[in-house]
Design an enzyme around this catalytic site. Structure first.
Site, mmCIF file in Angstrom:
data_model
loop_
_atom_site.group_PDB
_atom_site.id
_atom_site.type_symbol
_atom_site.label_atom_id
_atom_site.label_comp_id
_atom_site.label_asym_id
_atom_site.label_seq_id
_atom_site.Cartn_x
_atom_site.Cartn_y
_atom_site.Cartn_z
ATOM 1 N N CYS A 108 31.053 92.808 -52.400
ATOM 2 C CA CYS A 108 32.277 93.319 -52.715
ATOM 3 C C CYS A 108 32.323 94.912 -53.323
ATOM 4 O O CYS A 108 31.241 95.265 -53.723
ATOM 5 C CB CYS A 108 32.715 92.485 -54.153
ATOM 6 S SG CYS A 108 34.340 92.981 -54.487
ATOM 7 N N ASN A 339 28.939 94.905 -56.231
ATOM 8 C CA ASN A 339 28.153 93.389 -56.351
ATOM 9 C C ASN A 339 26.965 93.110 -55.393
ATOM 10 O O ASN A 339 27.168 93.061 -54.264
ATOM 11 C CB ASN A 339 29.017 92.271 -55.746
ATOM 12 C CG ASN A 339 30.110 91.745 -56.998
ATOM 13 O OD1 ASN A 339 30.488 92.518 -57.924
ATOM 14 N ND2 ASN A 339 30.628 90.442 -56.777
ATOM 15 N N HIS A 428 33.048 99.611 -62.587
ATOM 16 C CA HIS A 428 33.704 99.129 -61.315
ATOM 17 C C HIS A 428 35.228 99.118 -61.221
ATOM 18 O O HIS A 428 35.595 98.929 -60.126
ATOM 19 C CB HIS A 428 32.891 97.838 -60.405
ATOM 20 C CG HIS A 428 33.429 96.550 -61.015
ATOM 21 N ND1 HIS A 428 33.921 96.161 -62.317
ATOM 22 C CD2 HIS A 428 34.084 95.765 -60.131
ATOM 23 C CE1 HIS A 428 34.185 95.037 -62.297
ATOM 24 N NE2 HIS A 428 34.281 94.718 -61.069
#
Length: 506
Positions: A108, A339, A428
């Site tokens: 991701c 991720n 993030h």
DNA sequence: ATGTTC
């Protein structure tokens, strides 16, 4: 529950000591391999402590071969076994690799594309633009992507990442030069990806998915470091496009497959861990290598996914604005994962035998290869680090931090202190403050959309009203504060801020 | 995050 001292906090049995402004440490005790640290303001720490994040962070320090410290970023919250916003580095020879510390949505991540359009070029045409994007970029749960993948397609995507997209006319060379790892992990092993995972992924290549994934047209509103912004090609009022998505059902299936196999084949290790969701394959085992190869293939899939969506976005802009995308200078600024697990070399404490050591036994610092797990954490390499693409090696890697659809996003650059403080990582995003279920009780999608349009001139279009409610600006932490902590610690430095114009989502 | 429940 709070301790009397200004410098100590205790939450649900977890004791944290303030090391300095914005740095809180859970000291190592007998069960922990290393200490843990939380990077947070007082306000963010209270939010982080609201769920099981701190227990999960402490649990993570039990993973075999973990070195340095386990880290929780300012946007941290509870995840599967390991916090979202967590960083854990395990020795690649004597440690382990843990799918739960990477996440279900492998790679991701976020990419930002520049344009030479200004906000004036888009004002008054937002509805037309958002409709065109929504009609042409697949989104939502289930299948339907930009490319319908046959067997050769999925194998090529998994093995070669954006090189595959280049071969098939979905990318230009310049796109590869502006992507983490140039959009391709050579360690990828498509044979380690199950047929079930491939079947789930083959008709999702080039699709946003659901949840917090989105495509957003934005305008640059603030510049904090003009000399870096100039290197990144950003200036006030400029239109940029942000794409946030991952590896869809394929990455999810890879994570599920290997969690199950690890539980079956390494039950001995599992029994020594405080939470079975931390299931890990020992470094050097066949299963660790297989998972790493499959995970790297899923990384490649996600890079192709974002590349195809960007390619389609260029085509949509060409039709709406009646110009070639090259004339609109629609160039990739950067694509960065949040991720991901990767073998990287970092300096760690070692004992007299040259093995990773806790602080008491350490006699030297040495470069070691580690499995760096970043789950809801972004690589933030500073200037000079070899992995930073040539275009940015003198200023530091671009970092993209998406905010909620009402709050805007940030571009940062890798900070000087990221290598010593966080294995070259920062936050993030904003991070949720309430569950999806609670969000749907608090908000109604259509109302959120109307308010954003009428009050903020933000045009949102989604497959599902429920998704808009789940992603309402009010369910997120204050992204400004998350970024302030990163900047203050010198792990990711503020460069620019953007504000939403059009947003499409699942 | 996710063919939204192994």
């Amino acid at each position: 529950m709070t301790d009397d001292s200004d410098d100590v906090r205790v939450f649900d049995g977890v004791r944290l000591e303030r090391v300095r402004e914005h740095v809180w440490e859970i000291p190592r005790d007998g069960e922990m391999g290393v200490p843990a640290r939380v990077f947070a303001s007082e306000q963010l720490l209270e939010q982080i402590a609201d769920d099981k994040t701190l227990q999960q962070l402490r649990n993570a320090t039990h993973l075999p071969g973990i070195v340095g410290r386990a880290i929780c970023m300012p946007d941290g919250h509870q995840g599967y076994g390991f916090p979202v916003g967590g960083v854990g580095a395990m020795d690649a020879e004597t440690g382990c690799i843990s799918p739960g510390a990477i996440g279900y949505d492998i790679n991701c991540g976020v990419r930002m594309m520049r344009t030479n359009l200004t906000y004036d070029d888009v004002v008054g045409r937002e509805a037309e633009l958002v409709d065109a994007l929504f009609a042409n970029v697949p989104s939502g749960l289930g299948g339907g992507g930009i490319v319908e993948g046959d067997r050769d397609t999925i194998e090529g995507v998994l093995a070669r990442g954006i090189d595959w997209a280049l071969e098939h006319g979905y990318a230009v060379e310049d796109d590869l030069a502006h992507c983490e790892d140039e959009g391709m992990r050579p360690d990828a092993d498509p044979d380690a990806v199950s047929q079930k995972a491939k079947d789930r992924g083959k008709n999702q290549i080039g699709s946003l998915g659901s949840g917090n994934h989105f495509l957003e047209v934005q305008r640059v509103t603030d510049i904090y470091r003009p000399e870096v912004a100039a290197e990144f090609g950003l200036e006030p009022d400029q239109i940029v496009v942000l794409i946030h998505c991952g590896s869809r059902g394929l990455g999810h299936q890879v994570c599920s497959d290997y969690l199950r196999r690890i539980e079956q084949e390494h039950g001995d290790l599992l029994e020594r861990l405080p939470d079975k969701e931390l299931a890990a394959a020992p470094a050097g085992s066949e299963l660790a290598e297989e998972y790493y190869g499959a995970m790297c293939a899923a990384i490649n899939f996600a890079w192709v996914n974002r590349q195809l969506i960007m390619h389609r976005t260029r085509q949509v802009f060409e039709r709406v604005f009646d110009r070639d995308w090259q004339a609109m200078e629609m160039e990739l600024l950067y694509d960065v994962a949040h991720n991901i697990g990767k073998k990287e070399v970092h300096e760690v404490d070692v004992d007299a035998d040259g093995r990773p050591a806790s602080s008491g036994e350490a006699v030297a610092r040495e470069q070691r290869e580690l499995y760096v797990h970043r789950k809801g954490a972004t690589r933030a390499f500073p200037a000079g680090r070899a992995e930073v693409p040539a275009a940015y090696r003198d200023v530091g890697q671009p970092i993209i931090i998406p905010g909620s659809m009402g709050a805007g996003s940030y571009v940062l650059r890798g900070g000087e202190r990221s290598l010593s403080r966080s294995f070259g990582s920062t936050a993030h995003g904003a991070g949720r403050t309430m569950s999806r279920t609670q969000a749907k009780n608090e908000f109604w999608g259509e109302t959120v959309q109307n308010e954003l349009r009428d009050q903020e001139k933000i045009y949102v279009k989604a497959q599902s009203g429920a998704t808009v409610a789940e992603e309402a600006p009010g369910v997120y932490k204050d992204v400004d504060e998350v970024v302030r902590v990163s900047d203050d610690l010198g792990i990711g430095d503020k460069v620019a801020r953007t504000y939403p114009v059009c947003n499409i989502k699942g």
